[in-house]
Design a protein around this motif. Sequence first.
Motif, PDB file in Angstrom:
ATOM      1  N   SER A 130     -20.127  43.539 -20.491  1.00  0.00           N
ATOM      2  CA  SER A 130     -19.377  42.327 -20.805  1.00  0.00           C
ATOM      3  C   SER A 130     -20.360  41.179 -21.020  1.00  0.00           C
ATOM      4  O   SER A 130     -21.445  41.146 -20.426  1.00  0.00           O
ATOM      5  N   ALA A 131     -19.970  40.237 -21.875  1.00  0.00           N
ATOM      6  CA  ALA A 131     -20.890  39.163 -22.245  1.00  0.00           C
ATOM      7  C   ALA A 131     -20.103  37.961 -22.742  1.00  0.00           C
ATOM      8  O   ALA A 131     -18.861  37.935 -22.710  1.00  0.00           O
ATOM      9  N   LEU A 132     -20.827  36.964 -23.196  1.00  0.00           N
ATOM     10  CA  LEU A 132     -20.265  35.816 -23.899  1.00  0.00           C
ATOM     11  C   LEU A 132     -20.844  35.782 -25.299  1.00  0.00           C
ATOM     12  O   LEU A 132     -22.002  36.161 -25.505  1.00  0.00           O
ATOM     13  N   TYR A 133     -20.046  35.330 -26.246  1.00  0.00           N
ATOM     14  CA  TYR A 133     -20.547  35.051 -27.586  1.00  0.00           C
ATOM     15  C   TYR A 133     -20.386  33.551 -27.838  1.00  0.00           C
ATOM     16  O   TYR A 133     -19.302  32.993 -27.616  1.00  0.00           O
ATOM     17  N   THR A 134     -21.447  32.916 -28.290  1.00  0.00           N
ATOM     18  CA  THR A 134     -21.398  31.501 -28.633  1.00  0.00           C
ATOM     19  C   THR A 134     -21.828  31.324 -30.083  1.00  0.00           C
ATOM     20  O   THR A 134     -22.657  32.079 -30.596  1.00  0.00           O
ATOM     21  N   GLY A 135     -21.249  30.339 -30.739  1.00  0.00           N
ATOM     22  CA  GLY A 135     -21.617  30.106 -32.130  1.00  0.00           C
ATOM     23  C   GLY A 135     -20.633  29.197 -32.814  1.00  0.00           C
ATOM     24  O   GLY A 135     -20.200  28.193 -32.237  1.00  0.00           O
ATOM     25  N   GLU A 136     -20.255  29.550 -34.035  1.00  0.00           N
ATOM     26  CA  GLU A 136     -19.409  28.682 -34.845  1.00  0.00           C
ATOM     27  C   GLU A 136     -18.280  29.457 -35.504  1.00  0.00           C
ATOM     28  O   GLU A 136     -18.418  30.650 -35.808  1.00  0.00           O
ATOM     29  N   VAL A 137     -17.189  28.771 -35.711  1.00  0.00           N
ATOM     30  CA  VAL A 137     -16.102  29.277 -36.550  1.00  0.00           C
ATOM     31  C   VAL A 137     -16.058  28.383 -37.789  1.00  0.00           C
ATOM     32  O   VAL A 137     -16.212  27.159 -37.702  1.00  0.00           O
ATOM     33  N   PHE A 138     -15.869  29.032 -38.941  1.00  0.00           N
ATOM     34  CA  PHE A 138     -15.911  28.328 -40.223  1.00  0.00           C
ATOM     35  C   PHE A 138     -14.639  28.639 -40.991  1.00  0.00           C
ATOM     36  O   PHE A 138     -14.227  29.800 -41.089  1.00  0.00           O
ATOM     37  N   HIS A 139     -13.985  27.603 -41.521  1.00  0.00           N
ATOM     38  CA  HIS A 139     -12.815  27.762 -42.385  1.00  0.00           C
ATOM     39  C   HIS A 139     -13.099  27.078 -43.719  1.00  0.00           C
ATOM     40  O   HIS A 139     -13.589  25.941 -43.759  1.00  0.00           O
ATOM     41  N   GLN A 140     -12.744  27.769 -44.794  1.00  0.00           N
ATOM     42  CA  GLN A 140     -12.901  27.178 -46.128  1.00  0.00           C
ATOM     43  C   GLN A 140     -11.683  27.511 -46.982  1.00  0.00           C
ATOM     44  O   GLN A 140     -11.313  28.676 -47.120  1.00  0.00           O
TER      45      GLN A 140
END
Length: 243
Positions: free
Chosen positions: A3-13
């Motif tokens: 188990s882990a965490l994911y960090t980053g960005e969500v992008f909508h276009q």
Amino acid sequence: MESALYTGEVFHQRVVPKNHQFTYKIFLFWLKLSEIDTLNQSVSGFSSQRFAPARFKRSDFLGSENIDLEQAVLERCNQLSEEPVHGEVFMLGQLRVFGLYFSPVNFYFVRAANGVYTHMLAEVSNTPWNKRHHYLVDLNKQSPTQKMFHVSPFNPMDMIYQWSVQQPNQHLRLTLSCYQKQRHFTAALNMTKMSLNSTTLRRVMLSIPSMTIKTVVGIYWQALKLFFKRVPFYSYPSNNKEH
């Protein structure tokens, strides 16, 4: 633990009928569902049994809360698949944060004994109706999917979904594009994995205190912008499927 965490960005276009795009920072939980009990003991601030800053509450997710979520996911996959689906299940999604929960979509990845992720089940919720629908993606084929569920009032029902999902590892990239005769809309996740422990959980929750509030406010704020851009509005269909 895996188990882990994911960090980053969500992008909508959005490109049809008007141009509109945004990006914001996000973190999601990556839970090996067979490790939930272990996480209760090893990660301060996480619980599946009682109130906690980050709580995995069984009733927030697919199927009856009286059966194990991993079992429920595999059963749903096999209802939607022409071939048997089996393996270990990992969930990518949001949890209750300080008692609040809303997640537009949770992803369940099924990993075979050879370590390859074979299928992804997307559990989609819509706002404000809070209904759910499931799409199963064979990760070896990633065939286009007919849209079957009303989500955004700014997208019509007669659309095709095209998935692009890489094998989850240190980096996770997932893209969904909506088509009619041309591409109308794309949503994408671009994230990096980090360990899930007491320190990292506290760190991400301090950086983004409530993913639930951020998600809900973000949905309505972007909807307001689309309204003022005069993007056509599609009302909730009376025959909309829900599971």
